[in-house]
Design a protein around this motif. Structure first.
Motif, PDB file in Angstrom:
ATOM      1  N   GLU A  21       0.826  -1.214   0.000  1.00  0.00           N
ATOM      2  CA  GLU A  21       0.000   0.000   0.000  1.00  0.00           C
ATOM      3  C   GLU A  21       0.861   1.266   0.000  1.00  0.00           C
ATOM      4  O   GLU A  21       0.493   2.278  -0.606  1.00  0.00           O
ATOM      5  N   ILE A  22       2.000   1.197   0.662  1.00  0.00           N
ATOM      6  CA  ILE A  22       2.923   2.341   0.675  1.00  0.00           C
ATOM      7  C   ILE A  22       3.385   2.664  -0.741  1.00  0.00           C
ATOM      8  O   ILE A  22       3.432   3.822  -1.155  1.00  0.00           O
ATOM      9  N   TYR A  23       3.711   1.616  -1.502  1.00  0.00           N
ATOM     10  CA  TYR A  23       4.191   1.827  -2.859  1.00  0.00           C
ATOM     11  C   TYR A  23       3.052   2.108  -3.844  1.00  0.00           C
ATOM     12  O   TYR A  23       3.319   2.405  -5.011  1.00  0.00           O
ATOM     13  N   ARG A  24       1.823   2.024  -3.365  1.00  0.00           N
ATOM     14  CA  ARG A  24       0.674   2.491  -4.158  1.00  0.00           C
ATOM     15  C   ARG A  24       0.240   3.882  -3.688  1.00  0.00           C
ATOM     16  O   ARG A  24      -0.816   4.371  -4.096  1.00  0.00           O
ATOM     17  N   ASP A  25       1.046   4.489  -2.830  1.00  0.00           N
ATOM     18  CA  ASP A  25       0.738   5.813  -2.263  1.00  0.00           C
ATOM     19  C   ASP A  25      -0.574   5.812  -1.496  1.00  0.00           C
ATOM     20  O   ASP A  25      -1.308   6.805  -1.496  1.00  0.00           O
ATOM     21  N   ASP A  26      -0.851   4.707  -0.828  1.00  0.00           N
ATOM     22  CA  ASP A  26      -2.086   4.604  -0.040  1.00  0.00           C
ATOM     23  C   ASP A  26      -1.798   3.912   1.289  1.00  0.00           C
ATOM     24  O   ASP A  26      -2.364   2.854   1.596  1.00  0.00           O
TER      25      ASP A  26
END
Length: 335
Positions: free
Chosen positions: A125-130
């Motif tokens: 989720e971090i690497y999806r900006d979420d």
């Protein structure tokens, strides 16, 4: 007569005109003008930015307090990093602390696996900006955005910590080294990225320092684990010297137990020497990431003075000179 009627009409017309004028002007007086709307928008923006800034400060303080209480030596090391890398390094160390304490904080492996799965999902989720609304994950997301951290290293730390939930002794020193490489060296690779360092010699040094750190951590934690009737030291070295797990659980100080500690500590020292063999080719910008070698060196010296008695009371005390030693090494830009 006609004159009076005409005058009445003019008066009536005038009243109607005034009423109509008032009627049309009323909404203009009630409706907010552009200045009011702009002012309200500015106030809303200021409040939103204040809330965001307050939340960011809370997240940063949460990570700082966690590292200071659970990884004091890592906390000191972070303080000596350049300002642009300090906050991100605290986020990484808080992430590492959070994963490290899962093993001791859960009563069932299933619960530990669930927490590890949470962090695997969080990294995605971090690497999806979420990122989820959680202090460490939010700070980690900021670090990833700021420095372009490699996802593989973060995932590898979680995966290795997850394997460590099996709660068994390492079969041999190579297995302990592999764990240390994946869990500790990966953290150093990320710290190098925070410092903007991309250098193959720095990576080699980080690999060996991570292995030394993992080995030293295993030794330092032996009294704590033994008190809980758990021993994680490499079985091949214990068997070589005829030392059983029960010897460590009893806190034995016999020669065979000290010989086990000597062999394991020697391996950590070898890795430190290997790491320093690259020092001439490692850029000065990388040395702040390796300042933790002071801590490893300090423990190895003290355990040697205690004749490799891992249960010696002198090893329980924190070295009061450590902050000064870290600062001095930082000033010299060496590791």
């Amino acid at each position: 007569m006609k004159g009076n009627m005409a005058a009445g009409v003019r008066v009536q017309h005038g009243l109607l005109s005034r009423k109509t004028s008032l009627l049309y002007s009323l909404p203009r007086k009630i409706a907010p003008n552009r200045v009011c709307i702009q002012r309200a928008a500015e106030i809303q923006t200021v409040r939103a930015s204040t809330n965001t800034a307050g939340e960011a400060q809370h997240n940063e303080k949460y990570c700082l307090d966690l590292v200071r209480s659970r990884d004091y030596e890592g906390f000191l090391s972070c303080l000596l990093l350049p300002e642009e890398a300090r906050r991100s390094s605290l986020a990484l160390r808080a992430f590492n602390v959070e994963l490290a304490q899962v093993k001791d904080s859960v009563s069932q492996k299933t619960i530990g696996l669930m927490r590890m799965q949470f962090w695997k999902t969080t990294i995605d989720e971090i690497y999806r900006d979420d990122p989820p609304n959680q202090p460490i994950s939010t700070e980690l997301w900021r670090a990833v955005r700021t420095h372009g951290l490699t996802k593989r290293w973060l995932t590898r730390i979680v995966t290795e910590r997850e394997k460590d939930l099996d709660d068994r002794a390492y079969r041999n020193i190579q297995e302990l080294e592999k764990y240390s490489e994946n869990a500790q060296s990966s953290l150093l690779y990320l710290l190098l990225e925070c410092l903007g360092v991309k250098n193959v010699h720095a990576d080699h040094a980080a690999s060996h320092i991570g292995k030394a750190q993992g080995i030293v951590t295993c030794l330092r934690a032996t009294p704590h684990h033994s008190s809980r009737r758990k021993v994680y030291l490499p079985m091949d070295i214990c068997m070589l010297h005829g030392a059983s797990q029960e010897d460590f659980i009893r806190g034995s100080r016999e020669k065979n137990v000290r010989d086990v500690v000597y062999d394991i500590a020697s391996q950590a020292h070898v890795h430190l020497e290997h790491a320093r063999s690259f020092s001439h080719n490692v850029p000065a910008a990388a040395t702040p990431a390796f300042i933790h070698t002071v801590v490893l060196e300090d423990y190895l010296q003290r355990v040697r003075k205690a004749d490799f008695d891992v249960f010696h009371k002198s090893l329980r005390n924190r070295n009061p000179l450590l902050p000064f030693q870290l600062y001095l090494r930082s000033w010299k830009k060496t590791y």
